[in-house]
Write an enzyme that holds these catalytic residues in place. Structure first.
Site, PDB file in Angstrom:
ATOM      1  N   HIS A   1      -7.148   9.733  -1.604  1.00 60.76           N
ATOM      2  CA  HIS A   1      -6.404   9.829  -0.509  1.00 60.76           C
ATOM      3  C   HIS A   1      -7.294  10.472   0.679  1.00 60.76           C
ATOM      4  O   HIS A   1      -7.362   9.924   1.538  1.00 60.76           O
ATOM      5  CB  HIS A   1      -5.022  10.389  -0.784  1.00 60.76           C
ATOM      6  CG  HIS A   1      -4.055   9.993   0.433  1.00 60.76           C
ATOM      7  ND1 HIS A   1      -2.792   9.948   0.458  1.00 60.76           N
ATOM      8  CD2 HIS A   1      -4.299   9.659   1.751  1.00 60.76           C
ATOM      9  CE1 HIS A   1      -2.092   9.713   1.172  1.00 60.76           C
ATOM     10  NE2 HIS A   1      -2.690   9.348   2.252  1.00 60.76           N
TER      11      HIS A   1
ATOM     12  N   TYR B   1       3.189   9.941   0.118  1.00 58.64           N
ATOM     13  CA  TYR B   1       4.339   9.523   0.665  1.00 58.64           C
ATOM     14  C   TYR B   1       5.752   9.834   0.219  1.00 58.64           C
ATOM     15  O   TYR B   1       6.715   9.801   0.948  1.00 58.64           O
ATOM     16  CB  TYR B   1       4.273   7.891   0.895  1.00 58.64           C
ATOM     17  CG  TYR B   1       3.014   7.476   1.686  1.00 58.64           C
ATOM     18  CD1 TYR B   1       2.157   8.125   2.087  1.00 58.64           C
ATOM     19  CD2 TYR B   1       2.620   6.070   1.154  1.00 58.64           C
ATOM     20  CE1 TYR B   1       1.049   7.948   2.476  1.00 58.64           C
ATOM     21  CE2 TYR B   1       1.358   5.627   1.913  1.00 58.64           C
ATOM     22  CZ  TYR B   1       0.724   6.546   2.511  1.00 58.64           C
ATOM     23  OH  TYR B   1      -0.692   6.229   3.029  1.00 58.64           O
TER      24      TYR B   1
ATOM     25  N   ASP C   1       0.726  -1.264  -0.009  1.00 57.95           N
ATOM     26  CA  ASP C   1      -0.118  -0.103   0.054  1.00 57.95           C
ATOM     27  C   ASP C   1       0.806   1.307   0.035  1.00 57.95           C
ATOM     28  O   ASP C   1       1.739   1.379   0.792  1.00 57.95           O
ATOM     29  CB  ASP C   1      -0.879  -0.001   1.225  1.00 57.95           C
ATOM     30  CG  ASP C   1      -1.742   0.978   1.410  1.00 57.95           C
ATOM     31  OD1 ASP C   1      -2.893   1.227   0.537  1.00 57.95           O
ATOM     32  OD2 ASP C   1      -1.505   2.133   1.925  1.00 57.95           O
TER      33      ASP C   1
ATOM     34  N   LYS D   1      -2.610   6.114  -4.215  1.00 59.64           N
ATOM     35  CA  LYS D   1      -3.765   7.139  -3.974  1.00 59.64           C
ATOM     36  C   LYS D   1      -3.510   8.333  -4.640  1.00 59.64           C
ATOM     37  O   LYS D   1      -2.282   9.000  -4.595  1.00 59.64           O
ATOM     38  CB  LYS D   1      -3.796   7.280  -2.530  1.00 59.64           C
ATOM     39  CG  LYS D   1      -3.975   5.918  -1.676  1.00 59.64           C
ATOM     40  CD  LYS D   1      -3.539   6.318  -0.157  1.00 59.64           C
ATOM     41  CE  LYS D   1      -3.624   4.966   0.747  1.00 59.64           C
ATOM     42  NZ  LYS D   1      -2.216   4.601   0.627  1.00 59.64           N
TER      43      LYS D   1
END
Length: 320
Positions: A107, A51, A46, A76
């Site tokens: 997200h 990120y 994931d 996302k």
């Protein structure tokens, strides 16, 4: 090690019940963590553009030697790309080194309006996030449906979306969300929310299933009693609690031994599950992840029970 259990999405596809979370995995660590996880038996990773580590995730996948076809890969769309979903997806696909995702999520169900200050976190002059509250999430979802139709993603879903947001999207959606990824653990069990999602054939995924790094969750006496009873770690109990209830868990770790141990699940007794379900009711309801968005996203406990700690001016969709 026994095979990781899997669940079915409303698309008919299978999804491994345990995936490696990659949020807050530092540069230099996430590549090794992903490679080790896949070599240890994980088949679910994931990630997210926000990120800022997807190139390393892609390198870790290559390092593992596990064929892409055997891996369930999630990313996302970030909030500053809600009007450019496919553009965001293309960045992710290039960074990961793949031509499709198994699951693509929204997200956060809120748009950030780019203004030249920062590509991911545009801010106003006062330093607060430059949020476009006029943006209709149905417009984002329409673009999610478009990339699904093109075959760039195999399933689409959402994250951090309470029931009011799900109901709003459902009014115009051609494709209903396959997944809703939210924070879930015994201090934030979201029992009514989970029931709603499962009744509407939306698979729930739990991020922060072990709490946070500094959370008091692992010191909880009820949790420790159950761990002692089964002679397992508190982490195994927490992961098993969600999986036993049909919830996908996404524990994050970069420590090899912990990555491996997080794959272990046990069958909990019915009374164990019931006890863990009720821990939060005793005054322990706590979220460990609540960024400064200024909204409850339709959750009645985003700012504490009944949103009693909501800051002035917060948009409380749960009371709308």
């Amino acid at each position: 090690m026994s095979a990781v259990p899997s669940f079915k999405l409303n698309t008919g596809a299978s999804i491994p019940a345990i995936g490696l979370g990659t949020w807050q995995a530092k540069p230099g660590e996430v590549r090794q963590a992903v490679a080790h996880a896949l070599k240890s038996g994980y088949r679910h990773i994931d990630g997210a553009l926000c990120y800022q580590n997807e190139k390393e995730v892609g390198e870790g996948i290559k390092d593992s030697g596990v064929p892409r076809s055997e891996i369930f890969l999630t990313s996302k769309v970030w909030s500053s790309y809600h009007d450019r979903v496919e553009e965001c997806l293309d960045i992710t696909l290039k960074d990961l080194g793949t031509d499709y995702l198994d699951l693509y999520l929204v997200h956060w169900p809120v748009r950030l309006a780019p203004n030249g200050t920062h590509p991911l976190f545009p801010v106003k002059e006062d330093g607060s996030r430059n949020i476009d509250w006029e943006w209709d999430q149905s417009k984002t979802w329409e673009q999610m449906e478009a990339v699904l139709a093109k075959g760039k993603v195999k399933a689409i879903g959402i994250s951090n979306a309470g029931i009011p947001i799900l109901e709003h999207i459902a009014k115009t959606a051609k494709v209903q969300p396959a997944v809703n990824q939210v924070e879930i653990h015994p201090y934030n069990p979201q029992l009514d929310f989970v029931k709603y999602c499962q009744e509407h054939n939306i698979l729930v995924e739990a991020y922060s299933p072990l709490g946070s790094t500094s959370s008091p969750l692992h010191d909880d006496p009820d949790l420790n009693a159950i761990a002692k009873k089964h002679n397992v770690s508190t982490a195994t109990v927490l992961i098993s609690w969600s999986v036993n209830k049909g919830i996908v868990v996404l524990p994050k770790s970069v420590t090899p031994a912990r990555i491996e141990s997080n794959l272990k699940t046990i069958k909990l007794d019915r009374e164990d599950v019931a006890k863990l379900d009720k821990i939060a009711e005793g005054g322990k309801q706590t979220r460990f992840t609540a960024p400064p968005w200024g909204s409850d996203f339709g959750f009645p406990d985003w700012y504490g029970p009944g949103n009693k700690n909501a800051p002035e001016g917060a948009r409380l969709l749960s009371k709308a």
